[in-house]
Design a protein around this motif. Structure first.
Motif, short mmCIF file in Angstrom:
data_model
loop_
_atom_site.label_atom_id
_atom_site.label_comp_id
_atom_site.label_asym_id
_atom_site.label_seq_id
_atom_site.Cartn_x
_atom_site.Cartn_y
_atom_site.Cartn_z
N SER A 11 -13.55 -3.15 -4.12
CA SER A 11 -12.27 -2.88 -3.46
C SER A 11 -11.49 -1.84 -4.26
O SER A 11 -11.51 -1.83 -5.49
CB SER A 11 -11.44 -4.16 -3.36
N SER A 12 -10.80 -0.99 -3.53
CA SER A 12 -9.99 0.01 -4.21
C SER A 12 -8.68 -0.61 -4.69
O SER A 12 -8.25 -1.66 -4.20
CB SER A 12 -9.68 1.17 -3.26
N GLY A 14 -5.73 0.56 -4.26
CA GLY A 14 -4.74 0.65 -3.19
C GLY A 14 -4.86 -0.50 -2.21
O GLY A 14 -3.85 -1.05 -1.74
N GLN A 15 -6.10 -0.86 -1.90
CA GLN A 15 -6.30 -1.97 -0.97
C GLN A 15 -5.84 -3.28 -1.60
O GLN A 15 -5.19 -4.10 -0.92
CB GLN A 15 -7.78 -2.06 -0.61
N TRP A 17 -3.56 -3.64 -3.92
CA TRP A 17 -2.09 -3.59 -3.97
C TRP A 17 -1.50 -3.87 -2.59
O TRP A 17 -0.46 -4.54 -2.48
CB TRP A 17 -1.61 -2.26 -4.50
N ALA A 18 -2.12 -3.36 -1.54
CA ALA A 18 -1.61 -3.60 -0.18
C ALA A 18 -1.70 -5.08 0.19
O ALA A 18 -0.76 -5.65 0.74
CB ALA A 18 -2.39 -2.76 0.83
N VAL A 19 -2.82 -5.71 -0.14
CA VAL A 19 -2.97 -7.14 0.15
C VAL A 19 -2.00 -7.95 -0.71
O VAL A 19 -1.37 -8.90 -0.23
CB VAL A 19 -4.43 -7.58 -0.07
N THR A 21 0.88 -6.94 -1.87
CA THR A 21 2.22 -6.72 -1.31
C THR A 21 2.42 -7.54 -0.05
O THR A 21 3.49 -8.12 0.17
CB THR A 21 2.43 -5.22 -1.03
N ALA A 22 1.39 -7.60 0.79
CA ALA A 22 1.48 -8.43 2.01
C ALA A 22 1.67 -9.89 1.65
O ALA A 22 2.47 -10.60 2.29
CB ALA A 22 0.23 -8.24 2.86
#
Length: 105
Positions: A11-12, A14-15, A17-19, A21-22
């Motif tokens: 996983s990157s 950014g991915q 961090w996005a999860v 943050t969600a």
């Protein structure tokens, strides 16, 4: 023996961090709904469980990498959770027929 050609997914950042943050936003939504929004009694638990299920899906799918893994592993997780829900439901069936251990005030 059969040779497995299974590549691991990385996983990157950014991915992740996005999860993350969600998950943080969903946690804030849970706290706001519990503290500041007056939801009627049967629906407050349903709302809290719905948000918790979304958060559990995000954790299982992306942090445990079940989204990219063999689908058999996801099926095992779903079956284990289903079995747990079934056992809790069977246990709760007789709660209406129990005598109070400590009388209500």
């Amino acid at each position: 023996m059969s040779e497995h050609n299974h590549e691991h997914h990385v996983s990157s950042a950014g991915q992740l961090w996005a999860v993350g943050t969600a998950l943080l936003i969903l946690t804030i939504i849970t706290v706001v709904l519990a503290k500041f929004v007056a939801i009627p009694p049967p629906f407050d638990v349903v709302t809290a469980m719905a948000v918790a299920l979304v958060k559990a899906f995000l954790v299982a799918a992306f942090f445990m990498n079940l989204y990219w893994d063999v689908k058999f592993n996801a099926m095992l997780l779903i079956m284990a959770v289903s079995f747990f829900i079934l056992m809790v439901a069977i246990t709760l069936l007789d709660t209406m027929y129990r005598n109070d251990v400590v009388p209500s005030f």
